[in-house]
Design an enzyme around this catalytic site. Structure first.
Site, PDB file in Angstrom:
ATOM      1  N   HIS A 164       1.089  -1.375   0.067  1.00 58.37           N
ATOM      2  CA  HIS A 164       0.211   0.149  -0.077  1.00 58.37           C
ATOM      3  C   HIS A 164       1.022   0.817   0.165  1.00 58.37           C
ATOM      4  O   HIS A 164       2.180   1.214   0.721  1.00 58.37           O
ATOM      5  CB  HIS A 164      -0.947   0.348   1.120  1.00 58.37           C
ATOM      6  CG  HIS A 164      -1.325   1.623   1.417  1.00 58.37           C
ATOM      7  ND1 HIS A 164      -0.837   2.018   2.634  1.00 58.37           N
ATOM      8  CD2 HIS A 164      -2.385   2.091   1.368  1.00 58.37           C
ATOM      9  CE1 HIS A 164      -1.329   3.180   2.698  1.00 58.37           C
ATOM     10  NE2 HIS A 164      -2.070   3.417   1.860  1.00 58.37           N
ATOM     11  N   ASN A 217       0.364   5.600  -0.455  1.00 60.91           N
ATOM     12  CA  ASN A 217      -0.509   6.584  -0.722  1.00 60.91           C
ATOM     13  C   ASN A 217       0.448   7.694  -0.069  1.00 60.91           C
ATOM     14  O   ASN A 217       1.329   8.233   1.054  1.00 60.91           O
ATOM     15  CB  ASN A 217      -1.465   6.973   0.574  1.00 60.91           C
ATOM     16  CG  ASN A 217      -2.289   8.319   0.521  1.00 60.91           C
ATOM     17  OD1 ASN A 217      -2.129   8.517   1.971  1.00 60.91           O
ATOM     18  ND2 ASN A 217      -3.038   8.597  -0.019  1.00 60.91           N
ATOM     19  N   GLY A 262     -11.808  11.610  -4.017  1.00 62.41           N
ATOM     20  CA  GLY A 262     -12.582  11.177  -5.044  1.00 62.41           C
ATOM     21  C   GLY A 262     -13.670  10.850  -4.977  1.00 62.41           C
ATOM     22  O   GLY A 262     -15.271  11.320  -5.764  1.00 62.41           O
ATOM     23  N   GLY A 263     -14.426  10.537  -3.300  1.00 61.68           N
ATOM     24  CA  GLY A 263     -16.032   9.949  -3.599  1.00 61.68           C
ATOM     25  C   GLY A 263     -16.322   9.408  -4.384  1.00 61.68           C
ATOM     26  O   GLY A 263     -17.717   8.714  -4.494  1.00 61.68           O
TER      27      GLY A 263
END
Lengths: 372, 372
Positions: free
Chosen positions: B149, B151, B330-331
């Protein structure tokens, strides 16, 4: 019926660490007046423990192979629970049926928030509470056999120690709901009919109200809680979390009944109603299982079931107040996660073909129907 | 370093609905001064989009079969994102690499909560903000090949409209971490060495601090947020939610680096640092994949990987501020859930045999080690 304004407060409820037990005690109630056989606490615990026995027995018979594994635990100051899990049976891949009894303390801050008090001058003591519940999720193997969830719970507060005359508060909550991967209309009608029959014995408004509450509840929780969150740092070392809505616009399954905070009827009547609901689980569910458990299925149908199981996990882990109340009040993480299926699957942006059986299920989750 | 006091406020951030795009725009920035090539916003967006291309390209080459599917979306008032998912490849069962750029408004209430203001008399206007990030989770098929992962994100506020002279706030956050099902010490050492090398280019304190922050972060979040909740109704129609801790006492994996709210260094230096971290993903990860992707494995080892994937889902859905910041801003719900594996498994109360390879992994998650 109460309004459902929710005040969220991050605060610690004081509950002791649980310890494993080798035997089931006769009661998890404390040895004071809670144990009086006429009390609602006593009778509710008796009811959920009998329901646990009845349901587990019926599941083992219908499974014809799997046996429940039992874990008993208690807390030194009173309370405890019985977790039962049947895993990798002939019919069910995972079936969990848990009961728990909890004594705890609401912190004064939480109490103030609940009361909506604006001032810090009021300093009520901690509020002792009692909670008991049964909670169950049953995941079959066959993709045509539906998942069932039910949960019935009773909650009571004591008067604060510094206000011994204050009245107790109490309420009932719970529900039973069906989550198939494929729709057999006869099955869904049968399931809802049994719920309606249980409701109608007490009040003709119950089924329509609690059916809608179930549809709304398993929808709202996604909209209002599975929100996407942004972080904002004000530069002063404070991190602000906030949210904006991110809907699935979809229910978890085909509903059933759900009610919460129910305290505006006679307490005896509601105890009988919760008992009737718990006793309706097996007649509502097992006939469906008997019809579907041995149907032949394709890899495609199994994969769709696995995708729906993924959605179930999503619902349960992200927001599961109703599903796992009984489990959560137990505080055992393995008991909490017993609601999860044995296996699940997530495909990016999966969309069933319009008009397919998979699409029909999704459509019924998006647009809840009146089944009876 | 900022303190990490978290103020939680349930409030709606104003963000427009996204619309699909057929082509990638040159920039998701608004057409005003945000687009000035010297701005940090502009350069951060450029960096994450280049990193997305580089990572996806390297993954496709290493996979040797799967191709990324791309979804581009934007918002009328500015902002948007690119979601890329490779599913059911030769090496990865699911690999998602998303970038997003968001313009939003913090509600005044949230702003007040962040400022810790006690009075309702202050009424600042909404606070406009900008956020951009890259977020990725890569789940291989082979149980000996680890999940990765990473980010990296940048956040800025504008001055409120009614206080145009107020200074902008900004911060960087992010991290890269490794989650294997089995420990190969060489792999973990290699992974951490690459992280350390990236950190050491900027500050010798970064690696030890951000390594510990990563260990603490993926632990704390379980303790402080995956709490069991009780409901309390005060009888006045108010429902109070409260929590008590329910720990796993376990980290998600074998760590890496993590930092958040980073704004107490030179802004240019932190932009370079985030760039270096993003550029270190492939050299840290792909050599491990090359060594492990074709190792033979047993059903037992695959089942253990699936159980660890179940734990990953648990972490991500219950509390995933770091994991899915980029996705969440981003939703798009499908973008959010791209962090989930293709398949996962939950067995009740599974405990690996003491001393087994599975037990060693769990032990390292419970007791984080210094790998280099």
């Amino acid at each position: 019926m109460n309004s459902n304004r929710v005040v969220k407060v991050k605060a610690t409820v004081s509950i002791e660490k649980e310890t494993p037990e080798t035997e089931r005690p006769d009661t998890f109630l404390r040895g004071n007046d809670d144990g009086v056989a006429s009390s609602v606490r006593f009778r509710f615990e008796k009811m959920i423990r009998e329901a646990q026995d009845t349901v587990c027995n019926a599941i083992e018979i219908a499974d014809g192979g799997g046996k429940f594994k039992e874990d008993v635990w208690s807390r030194p100051g009173g309370g405890g629970g019985i977790s039962r899990v049947l895993q990798d049976g002939a019919v069910w891949e995972k079936a969990g049926v848990n009961v728990s009894v909890v004594y705890g303390q609401m912190p004064p801050d939480a109490y103030r928030a609940a009361k909506g008090a604006a001032s810090n001058d009021q300093k009520p003591g901690p509020i002792p509470f009692f909670a008991a519940g049964i909670s169950s999720v049953l995941h079959p193997k066959n993709p045509f056999a539906p998942t069932l969830h039910f949960n019935y719970r009773y909650f009571e507060t004591d008067a604060p120690k510094d206000a011994p005359g204050a009245p107790r508060q109490w309420w009932f909550g719970g529900g039973t709901d069906l989550t198939p991967a494929y729709i057999f209309e006869d099955d869904v009608k049968h399931f809802h009919s049994v719920q309606k029959k249980a409701c109608d014995k007490f009040d003709p408004t119950f089924y329509p109200r609690f059916k809608k509450w179930c549809d709304d509840y398993f929808y709202i929780k996604m909209g209002s809680n599975y929100d996407h969150r942004l972080e904002y740092n004000d530069g002063m070392g404070n991190m602000l979390d906030t949210w904006s809505s991110c809907h699935r616009d979809e229910r978890r399954g085909l509903g059933g009944i759900f009610f919460d905070d129910l305290n505006d009827y006679d307490q005896e009547m509601l105890l009988s109603f919760a008992t009737e609901c718990a006793n309706s689980v097996i007649p509502a569910y097992i006939p469906i299982i008997e019809k579907r458990k041995d149907l032949p299925f394709t890899d495609h149908q199994k994969a769709w079931q696995q995708l729906r199981r993924g959605r179930y996990v999503e619902f349960n882990l992200v927001y599961d107040r109703g599903t796992t109340f009984g489990l959560k009040t137990g505080g055992r993480i393995e008991s909490i996660l017993v609601s999860l299926p044995l296996t699940a699957r997530w495909e990016y942006d999966h969309k069933p073909e319009v008009g397919s059986e998979e699409w029909k299920l999704l459509d019924a989750c998006i647009n809840p129907k009146e089944w009876i």
